[in-house]
Motif scaffolding. Structure first.
Motif, PDB file in Angstrom:
ATOM      1  N   LYS A   2      44.817   6.437  95.154  1.00  0.00           N
ATOM      2  CA  LYS A   2      44.761   7.813  94.673  1.00  0.00           C
ATOM      3  C   LYS A   2      43.307   8.265  94.606  1.00  0.00           C
ATOM      4  CE  LYS A   2      48.857   7.193  91.747  1.00  0.00           C
ATOM      5  NZ  LYS A   2      49.349   7.183  90.343  1.00  0.00           N
ATOM      6  N   LEU A   3      43.044   9.445  95.150  1.00  0.00           N
ATOM      7  CA  LEU A   3      41.704  10.029  95.091  1.00  0.00           C
ATOM      8  C   LEU A   3      41.764  11.300  94.263  1.00  0.00           C
ATOM      9  CD1 LEU A   3      38.726  10.064  96.023  1.00  0.00           C
ATOM     10  CD2 LEU A   3      39.479  11.404  98.007  1.00  0.00           C
ATOM     11  N   TYR A   4      41.087  11.285  93.149  1.00  0.00           N
ATOM     12  CA  TYR A   4      41.022  12.452  92.275  1.00  0.00           C
ATOM     13  C   TYR A   4      39.867  13.324  92.734  1.00  0.00           C
ATOM     14  CZ  TYR A   4      44.359  10.022  89.333  1.00  0.00           C
ATOM     15  OH  TYR A   4      45.491   9.386  88.870  1.00  0.00           O
ATOM     16  N   PHE A   5      40.149  14.619  92.944  1.00  0.00           N
ATOM     17  CA  PHE A   5      39.169  15.503  93.550  1.00  0.00           C
ATOM     18  C   PHE A   5      39.192  16.876  92.898  1.00  0.00           C
ATOM     19  CE2 PHE A   5      42.906  17.249  95.387  1.00  0.00           C
ATOM     20  CZ  PHE A   5      42.598  18.512  95.868  1.00  0.00           C
ATOM     21  N   SER A   6      38.140  17.639  93.183  1.00  0.00           N
ATOM     22  CA  SER A   6      38.086  19.058  92.844  1.00  0.00           C
ATOM     23  C   SER A   6      37.614  19.772  94.099  1.00  0.00           C
ATOM     24  CB  SER A   6      37.111  19.306  91.687  1.00  0.00           C
ATOM     25  OG  SER A   6      37.039  20.681  91.378  1.00  0.00           O
ATOM     26  N   PRO A   7      38.265  20.859  94.502  1.00  0.00           N
ATOM     27  CA  PRO A   7      37.940  21.504  95.781  1.00  0.00           C
ATOM     28  C   PRO A   7      36.458  21.821  95.936  1.00  0.00           C
ATOM     29  CG  PRO A   7      39.944  22.436  94.883  1.00  0.00           C
ATOM     30  CD  PRO A   7      39.381  21.538  93.818  1.00  0.00           C
ATOM     31  N   GLY A   8      35.879  21.326  97.029  1.00  0.00           N
ATOM     32  CA  GLY A   8      34.495  21.626  97.367  1.00  0.00           C
ATOM     33  C   GLY A   8      33.462  20.840  96.598  1.00  0.00           C
ATOM     34  N   ALA A   9      33.897  20.053  95.622  1.00  0.00           N
ATOM     35  CA  ALA A   9      32.957  19.238  94.850  1.00  0.00           C
ATOM     36  C   ALA A   9      32.525  18.033  95.680  1.00  0.00           C
ATOM     37  CB  ALA A   9      33.605  18.796  93.540  1.00  0.00           C
ATOM     38  N   SER A  11      33.544  15.245  95.689  1.00  0.00           N
ATOM     39  CA  SER A  11      34.715  14.463  96.102  1.00  0.00           C
ATOM     40  C   SER A  11      35.162  14.793  97.523  1.00  0.00           C
ATOM     41  CB  SER A  11      35.869  14.681  95.119  1.00  0.00           C
ATOM     42  OG  SER A  11      36.079  16.066  94.873  1.00  0.00           O
ATOM     43  N   LEU A  12      34.652  15.888  98.083  1.00  0.00           N
ATOM     44  CA  LEU A  12      34.976  16.209  99.475  1.00  0.00           C
ATOM     45  C   LEU A  12      34.475  15.113 100.411  1.00  0.00           C
ATOM     46  CD1 LEU A  12      35.964  18.167 101.695  1.00  0.00           C
ATOM     47  CD2 LEU A  12      33.733  19.308 101.554  1.00  0.00           C
ATOM     48  N   SER A  13      33.376  14.474 100.042  1.00  0.00           N
ATOM     49  CA  SER A  13      32.806  13.420 100.882  1.00  0.00           C
ATOM     50  C   SER A  13      33.755  12.239 101.078  1.00  0.00           C
ATOM     51  CB  SER A  13      31.464  12.966 100.288  1.00  0.00           C
ATOM     52  OG  SER A  13      30.988  11.811 100.934  1.00  0.00           O
ATOM     53  N   PRO A  14      34.276  11.603 100.014  1.00  0.00           N
ATOM     54  CA  PRO A  14      35.253  10.532 100.247  1.00  0.00           C
ATOM     55  C   PRO A  14      36.581  11.035 100.809  1.00  0.00           C
ATOM     56  CG  PRO A  14      34.925  10.891  97.898  1.00  0.00           C
ATOM     57  CD  PRO A  14      33.865  11.674  98.611  1.00  0.00           C
ATOM     58  N   HIS A  15      36.916  12.292 100.557  1.00  0.00           N
ATOM     59  CA  HIS A  15      38.116  12.871 101.172  1.00  0.00           C
ATOM     60  C   HIS A  15      37.958  12.872 102.693  1.00  0.00           C
ATOM     61  CE1 HIS A  15      41.049  16.546 101.409  1.00  0.00           C
ATOM     62  NE2 HIS A  15      41.491  15.505 102.073  1.00  0.00           N
ATOM     63  N   ILE A  16      36.800  13.346 103.160  1.00  0.00           N
ATOM     64  CA  ILE A  16      36.513  13.327 104.599  1.00  0.00           C
ATOM     65  C   ILE A  16      36.547  11.887 105.110  1.00  0.00           C
ATOM     66  CG2 ILE A  16      34.702  13.680 106.333  1.00  0.00           C
ATOM     67  CD1 ILE A  16      33.844  16.165 104.687  1.00  0.00           C
ATOM     68  N   ASN A  47      39.401   8.444  83.981  1.00  0.00           N
ATOM     69  CA  ASN A  47      37.954   8.278  84.117  1.00  0.00           C
ATOM     70  C   ASN A  47      37.280   8.929  82.916  1.00  0.00           C
ATOM     71  OD1 ASN A  47      35.272   8.176  84.763  1.00  0.00           O
ATOM     72  ND2 ASN A  47      35.442   9.341  86.670  1.00  0.00           N
ATOM     73  N   PRO A  48      36.830   8.130  81.957  1.00  0.00           N
ATOM     74  CA  PRO A  48      36.192   8.686  80.764  1.00  0.00           C
ATOM     75  C   PRO A  48      34.939   9.508  81.045  1.00  0.00           C
ATOM     76  CG  PRO A  48      36.791   6.383  80.414  1.00  0.00           C
ATOM     77  CD  PRO A  48      36.994   6.671  81.869  1.00  0.00           C
ATOM     78  N   LYS A  49      34.353   9.339  82.236  1.00  0.00           N
ATOM     79  CA  LYS A  49      33.203  10.158  82.610  1.00  0.00           C
ATOM     80  C   LYS A  49      33.620  11.603  82.855  1.00  0.00           C
ATOM     81  CE  LYS A  49      30.917   6.352  85.094  1.00  0.00           C
ATOM     82  NZ  LYS A  49      30.464   5.900  86.440  1.00  0.00           N
ATOM     83  N   GLY A  50      34.898  11.786  83.197  1.00  0.00           N
ATOM     84  CA  GLY A  50      35.411  13.126  83.458  1.00  0.00           C
ATOM     85  C   GLY A  50      34.932  13.740  84.755  1.00  0.00           C
ATOM     86  N   GLN A  51      34.495  12.903  85.688  1.00  0.00           N
ATOM     87  CA  GLN A  51      33.907  13.403  86.926  1.00  0.00           C
ATOM     88  C   GLN A  51      34.701  12.959  88.152  1.00  0.00           C
ATOM     89  OE1 GLN A  51      29.985  11.685  86.474  1.00  0.00           O
ATOM     90  NE2 GLN A  51      29.182  13.533  85.510  1.00  0.00           N
ATOM     91  N   VAL A  52      34.660  13.795  89.165  1.00  0.00           N
ATOM     92  CA  VAL A  52      35.192  13.427  90.472  1.00  0.00           C
ATOM     93  C   VAL A  52      34.010  13.081  91.379  1.00  0.00           C
ATOM     94  CG1 VAL A  52      37.262  14.846  90.254  1.00  0.00           C
ATOM     95  CG2 VAL A  52      35.196  15.858  91.230  1.00  0.00           C
ATOM     96  N   PRO A  53      34.280  12.252  92.401  1.00  0.00           N
ATOM     97  CA  PRO A  53      35.552  11.621  92.740  1.00  0.00           C
ATOM     98  C   PRO A  53      35.841  10.408  91.864  1.00  0.00           C
ATOM     99  CG  PRO A  53      33.881  10.890  94.267  1.00  0.00           C
ATOM    100  CD  PRO A  53      33.218  11.921  93.379  1.00  0.00           C
TER     101      PRO A  53
END
Length: 202
Positions: A2-9, A11-16, A47-53
């Motif tokens: 599972k990859l947790y993401f936010s559009p354009g953040a 996290s787009l890098s590991p999505h790609i 993720n206690p950091k609250g950050q994506v990815p």
């Protein structure tokens, strides 16, 4: 996985990377302001950091930090050549780029996105980014990608971060090699697929 993401953040890098590697990854959207998932559950519990990815592996292990996640995904599909082999000089060069992008570019954008940043500091932040981009532009001279002719996770990361420029008034037009690089990466089918999946293009 599972990859947790936010559009354009970032996290787009590991999505790609996941798409380029042909990996079966389930995308889960995160509201980074409320720290909630679309089903209303608490992202901080994952993720206690609250950050994506954030990547949850098939065995349940949770991995954070984009450059690490990208390397994990690349290593799961070595035939994709998204990362040179561990222990090689080329891998160290890749890691050098990932560290530069995360510390000098990615974090360089942070003040420009924060509403609490004083207006008189923003030109300073933009000037620092321009200085870093001048370095990147020089390194891209005569190359298709950061490590040469092969697209790697570092290219996905540079593309992702540099896409933010237009949203915060950072002018990249003076950097011809970078501009050509951005256009080249944007044409890759899996990059287009990632952008479309995140609702960034039609």
């Amino acid at each position: 996985m599972k990859l947790y993401f936010s559009p354009g953040a970032c996290s787009l890098s590991p999505h790609i990377t996941a798409l380029e590697a042909g990996l079966d990854v389930t995308l889960i959207k995160v509201d980074t302001k409320t720290k909630k998932l679309e089903d209303g559950s608490d992202f901080l519990a994952i993720n206690p950091k609250g950050q994506v990815p954030t990547l949850v592996l098939d065995d349940g292990d949770v991995v954070t930090e984009g450059p690490v996640i990208a390397q994990i995904l690349a290593d799961l599909a070595p035939a994709s050549n998204l990362a040179p082999g561990n222990g090689t000089k080329a891998r160290y060069k890749l890691q050098e780029w990932l560290n530069f992008i995360t510390s000098e570019l990615h974090k360089g954008y942070s003040p420009l996105f924060k509403p609490t940043t004083p207006d008189d500091y923003k030109p300073v932040a933009k000037a620092q980014l321009a200085d870093r981009y001048a370095f990147v532009d020089g390194k891209l001279a005569g190359k298709k990608y950061l490590l040469g002719d092969t697209f790697t996770v570092a290219d996905a990361y540079l593309f992702t971060v540099s896409n933010w420029a237009k949203f915060v008034g950072v002018d990249l037009s003076a950097f011809g090699n970078l501009t050509a690089f951005m256009a080249r990466v944007a044409e890759r089918p899996q990059v287009q697929a990632a952008l479309k999946a995140e609702g960034l293009t039609k």
